[in-house]
Design a protein around this motif. Structure first.
Motif, PDB file in Angstrom:
ATOM      1  N   HIS A  60       8.869  26.390  37.575  1.00 39.14           N
ATOM      2  CA  HIS A  60       8.369  25.061  37.227  1.00 39.14           C
ATOM      3  C   HIS A  60       8.894  24.625  35.863  1.00 39.14           C
ATOM      4  O   HIS A  60       9.309  23.467  35.680  1.00 39.14           O
ATOM      5  CB  HIS A  60       6.840  25.068  37.235  1.00 39.14           C
ATOM      6  N   THR A  61       8.907  25.538  34.912  1.00 42.06           N
ATOM      7  CA  THR A  61       9.452  25.238  33.585  1.00 42.06           C
ATOM      8  C   THR A  61      10.943  24.944  33.666  1.00 42.06           C
ATOM      9  O   THR A  61      11.437  24.001  33.027  1.00 42.06           O
ATOM     10  CB  THR A  61       9.188  26.415  32.627  1.00 42.06           C
ATOM     11  N   SER A  69      11.494  21.555  35.214  1.00 42.77           N
ATOM     12  CA  SER A  69      11.115  20.517  34.264  1.00 42.77           C
ATOM     13  C   SER A  69      12.217  20.305  33.227  1.00 42.77           C
ATOM     14  O   SER A  69      12.481  19.169  32.806  1.00 42.77           O
ATOM     15  CB  SER A  69       9.798  20.884  33.573  1.00 42.77           C
ATOM     16  N   HIS A 120      14.119  12.525  41.397  1.00 38.22           N
ATOM     17  CA  HIS A 120      12.788  12.115  40.943  1.00 38.22           C
ATOM     18  C   HIS A 120      12.052  11.319  42.024  1.00 38.22           C
ATOM     19  O   HIS A 120      10.817  11.324  42.075  1.00 38.22           O
ATOM     20  CB  HIS A 120      12.891  11.286  39.663  1.00 38.22           C
ATOM     21  N   LEU A 152       9.826  18.239  42.017  1.00 46.03           N
ATOM     22  CA  LEU A 152       9.851  17.495  40.760  1.00 46.03           C
ATOM     23  C   LEU A 152       8.725  16.475  40.690  1.00 46.03           C
ATOM     24  O   LEU A 152       8.595  15.755  39.705  1.00 46.03           O
ATOM     25  CB  LEU A 152      11.192  16.763  40.598  1.00 46.03           C
ATOM     26  N   ASN A 182       3.265  16.330  39.961  1.00 49.00           N
ATOM     27  CA  ASN A 182       2.237  15.599  39.215  1.00 49.00           C
ATOM     28  C   ASN A 182       1.821  14.317  39.928  1.00 49.00           C
ATOM     29  O   ASN A 182       0.985  13.567  39.409  1.00 49.00           O
ATOM     30  CB  ASN A 182       2.751  15.258  37.815  1.00 49.00           C
TER      31      ASN A 182
END
Length: 255
Positions: free
Chosen positions: A150-151, A154, A215, A221, A224
């Motif tokens: 995930h990092t 990101s 995106h 990605l 959220n």
């Protein structure tokens, strides 16, 4: 003028070829198989000057011994001593000049612990990301944790939207089918799926993608986003972007 073209290998790998009109000297990225590279070099009268390696898996490194034997190229790769033949072992923030472009190295563990990506700013920006980021997907977690991946994603997602994404596999159609389940109300996925189907029917690659599109369509990605979190919650924990990502990755493994 720098151009990037795919050399198909195995059933779904792409070995990326970087070349300039003014020179026979070329670069390849992740040559898992030497044969298709050698065939192209001989057919077009090219010379292999540089190889970029993103991680240690054999379908990305298997062609190294033969290519090194025949062409003696400069080999650039991660800080993994188990990969034989690398001349320059680079880490986060290191840079290398390749084909007139300055590439920054980004450490992106998750798929493997040694995984790096190569990013060149400019027009257009270029990203060679191996098996970390795919179009509409991401790599399996063979060695790293969900938090690491995930990092890493990101970090890649923060690059400019116009960045061209040169992933190492033709997984886009399968990834989009999962993306539709993970983000069911996203009409951008339907549009991209139809575009990619047409490309594959004509035996054209779906890559490169670009970060603006990722995106829009890549659920990994979009962890959220409420729609993705709602879909992930049917499969497991989705109370944060990280837990949503972890649930999505486990769901995709068995999709």
């Amino acid at each position: 003028m720098l151009s990037v073209t795919p050399i198909p290998a195995f059933s779904d790998n792409y070995i990326w070829l970087l070349r300039q009109d003014t020179s026979p000297d070329v670069t390849v990225v992740d040559p898992g198989d030497a044969s298709p590279v050698i065939d192209l070099l001989e057919r077009e009268g090219l010379t292999l000057g540089t190889i970029l390696i993103t991680h240690h898996h054999h379908d990305h490194t298997g062609g190294l011994p033969e290519l090194i034997r025949q062409y003696r190229p400069r080999v650039i790769g991660p800080q993994n001593p188990d990969i034989e033949g690398i001349d320059e072992r680079l880490a986060e923030g290191d840079e290398c000049l390749v084909m007139g472009r300055r590439f920054e190295v980004l450490e992106v563990p998750g798929h493997t612990l040694d995984h790096i990506a190569f990013f060149a700013a400019g027009i257009p920006p270029l990203l060679f990301c191996g098996d970390t980021l795919f179009s509409a997907g991401c790599g399996r977690l063979f060695e790293g944790s969900p938090e690491q991946m995930h990092t890493s994603l990101s970090k890649l997602a923060a690059l400019p939207n116009e960045t061209l994404v040169f992933a190492a596999h033709e997984y886009t159609l399968a990834n989009l089918r999962f993306a539709k389940a993970a983000d069911p109300h996203n009409t951008a996925i339907d549009e991209y799926l139809e575009e990619c189907r047409r490309a594959r029917e004509q035996d054209k690659p779906t890559l490169p993608s670009n970060l603006a599109r990722e995106h829009q369509v890549n659920p990994f990605l979009r962890a959220n986003q409420p729609g993705v979190q709602q879909a992930a919650a049917t499969q497991g924990n989705a109370d944060s972007p990280l837990s949503t990502f972890a649930t999505l990755r486990a769901w995709k493994d068995h999709f």
